[in-house]
Design a protein around this motif. Structure first.
Motif, PDB file in Angstrom:
ATOM      1  N   ARG A  38       0.850  -1.189   0.000  1.00  0.00           N
ATOM      2  CA  ARG A  38       0.000   0.000   0.000  1.00  0.00           C
ATOM      3  C   ARG A  38       0.882   1.234   0.000  1.00  0.00           C
ATOM      4  O   ARG A  38       1.847   1.327   0.777  1.00  0.00           O
ATOM      5  CB  ARG A  38      -0.889   0.004   1.241  1.00  0.00           C
ATOM      6  CG  ARG A  38      -1.872   1.178   1.347  1.00  0.00           C
ATOM      7  CD  ARG A  38      -2.547   1.148   2.703  1.00  0.00           C
ATOM      8  NE  ARG A  38      -3.588   2.125   2.885  1.00  0.00           N
ATOM      9  CZ  ARG A  38      -3.396   3.399   3.219  1.00  0.00           C
ATOM     10  NH1 ARG A  38      -2.144   3.860   3.363  1.00  0.00           N
ATOM     11  NH2 ARG A  38      -4.414   4.211   3.407  1.00  0.00           N
ATOM     12  N   ALA A  39       0.551   2.184  -0.875  1.00  0.00           N
ATOM     13  CA  ALA A  39       1.265   3.461  -0.886  1.00  0.00           C
ATOM     14  C   ALA A  39       0.862   4.278   0.339  1.00  0.00           C
ATOM     15  O   ALA A  39      -0.277   4.189   0.816  1.00  0.00           O
ATOM     16  CB  ALA A  39       0.944   4.220  -2.162  1.00  0.00           C
ATOM     17  N   LEU A  40       1.807   5.059   0.842  1.00  0.00           N
ATOM     18  CA  LEU A  40       1.571   5.877   2.032  1.00  0.00           C
ATOM     19  C   LEU A  40       1.695   7.363   1.688  1.00  0.00           C
ATOM     20  O   LEU A  40       2.500   7.752   0.830  1.00  0.00           O
ATOM     21  CB  LEU A  40       2.585   5.529   3.125  1.00  0.00           C
ATOM     22  CG  LEU A  40       2.547   4.094   3.658  1.00  0.00           C
ATOM     23  CD1 LEU A  40       3.705   3.859   4.608  1.00  0.00           C
ATOM     24  CD2 LEU A  40       1.218   3.806   4.344  1.00  0.00           C
ATOM     25  N   ASP A  41       0.919   8.175   2.384  1.00  0.00           N
ATOM     26  CA  ASP A  41       0.944   9.628   2.195  1.00  0.00           C
ATOM     27  C   ASP A  41       0.851  10.279   3.564  1.00  0.00           C
ATOM     28  O   ASP A  41      -0.160  10.125   4.257  1.00  0.00           O
ATOM     29  CB  ASP A  41      -0.241  10.057   1.327  1.00  0.00           C
ATOM     30  CG  ASP A  41      -0.238  11.551   1.029  1.00  0.00           C
ATOM     31  OD1 ASP A  41       0.489  12.303   1.714  1.00  0.00           O
ATOM     32  OD2 ASP A  41      -0.983  11.969   0.122  1.00  0.00           O
ATOM     33  N   PRO A  42       1.894  10.992   3.981  1.00  0.00           N
ATOM     34  CA  PRO A  42       1.854  11.595   5.324  1.00  0.00           C
ATOM     35  C   PRO A  42       0.731  12.605   5.507  1.00  0.00           C
ATOM     36  O   PRO A  42       0.336  12.899   6.648  1.00  0.00           O
ATOM     37  CB  PRO A  42       3.238  12.255   5.457  1.00  0.00           C
ATOM     38  CG  PRO A  42       3.719  12.436   4.049  1.00  0.00           C
ATOM     39  CD  PRO A  42       3.143  11.295   3.273  1.00  0.00           C
ATOM     40  N   ALA A  43       0.198  13.139   4.399  1.00  0.00           N
ATOM     41  CA  ALA A  43      -0.882  14.118   4.515  1.00  0.00           C
ATOM     42  C   ALA A  43      -2.220  13.468   4.823  1.00  0.00           C
ATOM     43  O   ALA A  43      -3.102  14.110   5.415  1.00  0.00           O
ATOM     44  CB  ALA A  43      -0.984  14.932   3.219  1.00  0.00           C
ATOM     45  N   THR A  44      -2.375  12.219   4.430  1.00  0.00           N
ATOM     46  CA  THR A  44      -3.678  11.564   4.622  1.00  0.00           C
ATOM     47  C   THR A  44      -3.614  10.361   5.553  1.00  0.00           C
ATOM     48  O   THR A  44      -4.648   9.974   6.120  1.00  0.00           O
ATOM     49  CB  THR A  44      -4.255  11.112   3.267  1.00  0.00           C
ATOM     50  OG1 THR A  44      -3.311  10.253   2.608  1.00  0.00           O
ATOM     51  CG2 THR A  44      -4.532  12.317   2.377  1.00  0.00           C
ATOM     52  N   ASP A  45      -2.439   9.746   5.687  1.00  0.00           N
ATOM     53  CA  ASP A  45      -2.310   8.594   6.587  1.00  0.00           C
ATOM     54  C   ASP A  45      -1.964   9.101   7.985  1.00  0.00           C
ATOM     55  O   ASP A  45      -0.804   9.119   8.405  1.00  0.00           O
ATOM     56  CB  ASP A  45      -1.250   7.620   6.067  1.00  0.00           C
ATOM     57  CG  ASP A  45      -1.743   6.829   4.872  1.00  0.00           C
ATOM     58  OD1 ASP A  45      -2.846   6.262   4.961  1.00  0.00           O
ATOM     59  OD2 ASP A  45      -1.045   6.806   3.849  1.00  0.00           O
ATOM     60  N   ALA A 103       4.253   6.365   7.562  1.00  0.00           N
ATOM     61  CA  ALA A 103       4.204   7.586   6.748  1.00  0.00           C
ATOM     62  C   ALA A 103       4.979   8.709   7.428  1.00  0.00           C
ATOM     63  O   ALA A 103       5.704   9.465   6.770  1.00  0.00           O
ATOM     64  CB  ALA A 103       2.750   7.997   6.509  1.00  0.00           C
ATOM     65  N   ARG A 133       8.316   6.707   5.019  1.00  0.00           N
ATOM     66  CA  ARG A 133       8.133   5.556   4.147  1.00  0.00           C
ATOM     67  C   ARG A 133       7.066   5.855   3.092  1.00  0.00           C
ATOM     68  O   ARG A 133       6.026   6.453   3.382  1.00  0.00           O
ATOM     69  CB  ARG A 133       7.708   4.343   4.964  1.00  0.00           C
ATOM     70  CG  ARG A 133       8.854   3.654   5.662  1.00  0.00           C
ATOM     71  CD  ARG A 133       9.815   3.065   4.655  1.00  0.00           C
ATOM     72  NE  ARG A 133      10.739   2.124   5.282  1.00  0.00           N
ATOM     73  CZ  ARG A 133      11.577   1.351   4.608  1.00  0.00           C
ATOM     74  NH1 ARG A 133      11.606   1.396   3.293  1.00  0.00           N
ATOM     75  NH2 ARG A 133      12.385   0.531   5.240  1.00  0.00           N
ATOM     76  N   GLU A 134       7.308   5.382   1.859  1.00  0.00           N
ATOM     77  CA  GLU A 134       6.360   5.576   0.783  1.00  0.00           C
ATOM     78  C   GLU A 134       5.450   4.372   0.579  1.00  0.00           C
ATOM     79  O   GLU A 134       4.382   4.496  -0.029  1.00  0.00           O
ATOM     80  CB  GLU A 134       7.107   5.869  -0.530  1.00  0.00           C
ATOM     81  CG  GLU A 134       7.909   7.163  -0.481  1.00  0.00           C
ATOM     82  CD  GLU A 134       8.641   7.429  -1.779  1.00  0.00           C
ATOM     83  OE1 GLU A 134       8.657   6.531  -2.655  1.00  0.00           O
ATOM     84  OE2 GLU A 134       9.198   8.537  -1.925  1.00  0.00           O
ATOM     85  N   THR A 135       5.875   3.212   1.082  1.00  0.00           N
ATOM     86  CA  THR A 135       5.123   1.979   0.872  1.00  0.00           C
ATOM     87  C   THR A 135       5.210   1.105   2.114  1.00  0.00           C
ATOM     88  O   THR A 135       6.237   1.092   2.803  1.00  0.00           O
ATOM     89  CB  THR A 135       5.691   1.180  -0.325  1.00  0.00           C
ATOM     90  OG1 THR A 135       5.826   2.042  -1.442  1.00  0.00           O
ATOM     91  CG2 THR A 135       4.780   0.015  -0.690  1.00  0.00           C
TER      92      THR A 135
END
Length: 309
Positions: A147-154, A267, A271-273
């Motif tokens: 799963r891709a990670l996004d610090p703005a939404t995760d 995130a 980490r990106e994934t």
């Protein structure tokens, strides 16, 4: 020139890592094997490299690698096998010595047979006809999800009233995670009961474990009912090693809270994934849980089994 077959040495770890990454590139499209993971495998206290490891060389090129270990203390024996696709005859050299060693170990445990398991990519570099004619067959399929990670939404999930997630910070917490692991995984395929000391060896075997990346979930009503063990020492991605919730705690969304908590932490660490592995026949609802939380298939792994008498 004939192939050279010999046991592995700790100093062979870089060559083994390169072989496994070459296999990774063929099977999954990218290199995902870290040197420290291979070194940890070769240093396992329950492995005698002189008897439980095999390297096959074509000249100076390492073309096949095998490793055997015994988690059960009984008839169940586990093995790894990797081979370059154009060197099937070299890989075949390992299969016979591995069969003899597996049966020897099982008999040393007092068992009358060896039930051997091997995990292979669903589209492996090994020509599976070589093992099928030796009696091997697929008994289970696993999916490696990512799963891709996004610090703005995760972001860290909000916890319902009466629910808490805490890090594994003390020896008592570690023993708690051990008990939760043993109880929540007891009915899973391939589960092997372990003492606390054996379990600690297992969790450390893959490399240094950062206990701040291990969490316990509980409720006021039930107490501690679930855990998640993760690691951040893999170059390719953050990794969730295992997640479990006791039967009495299931159906309350606790597994999802643990997952989203881990996503937020990874995130935040840049980490990106993130990835994990799951038994596709898992009866606790884990595959559905992971899909609901945005995890998708990276590749599939089959468990092959053979019985040697």
């Amino acid at each position: 020139m004939p192939y050279l077959l010999r046991p592995a040495l700790l100093t062979d770890a870089p060559a083994v890592t390169e072989l496994l990454n070459t296999v990774d590139e063929i099977e999954i499209g990218r290199r995902e094997t870290d040197l420290h993971t291979v070194e940890a495998d070769l240093k396992r206290p329950d492995i005698d490299l002189a008897r439980d490891s095999w390297l096959v060389f074509d000249g100076d090129l390492l073309v096949a690698y095998g490793l055997l270990w015994d988690d059960s203390g009984d008839e169940r024996i586990d093995v790894d096998h990797y081979v370059l696709p154009e060197h099937q005859a070299g890989g075949e050299l390992i299969l016979e010595t591995m069969r003899v060693r597996a049966l020897e170990q099982a008999r040393a445990n007092g068992a009358g047979r060896a039930v051997v398991h091997l995990h292979l990519n669903a589209e492996p570099t090994l020509d599976t006809s070589l093992i099928e004619r030796r009696g091997w067959s697929v008994v289970r399929r696993y999916h490696v999800l990512e799963r891709a990670l996004d610090p703005a939404t995760d972001l860290a999930p909000g916890l319902p009233d009466g629910v808490r997630i805490r890090p594994c910070a003390t020896d008592a917490d570690r023993e708690c995670v051990y008990r939760l692991y043993q109880a929540s995984f007891a009915e899973h395929f391939d589960f092997q009961p372990r003492s606390y000391e054996q379990w600690l060896n297992d969790v450390y075997a893959a490399g240094a474990l950062d206990w701040s990346l291990v969490w316990i979930v509980g409720t006021e009503e039930l107490g501690d009912v679930g855990f998640l063990i993760s690691r951040d020492d893999r170059e390719a991605m953050g990794w969730i090693r295992s997640i479990g919730v006791l039967r009495e705690g299931r159906g309350r969304g606790l597994g999802g809270l643990l997952l989203r908590h881990a996503f937020a932490v990874f995130a935040g660490r840049g980490r990106e994934t993130v990835g994990l592995g799951v038994d596709t026949a898992n009866a606790t609802g884990a595959p559905q849980l992971y899909r609901r939380n945005g995890m998708t298939l990276h590749y599939a792994v089959d468990t092959w089994e053979v019985t040697h008498n």
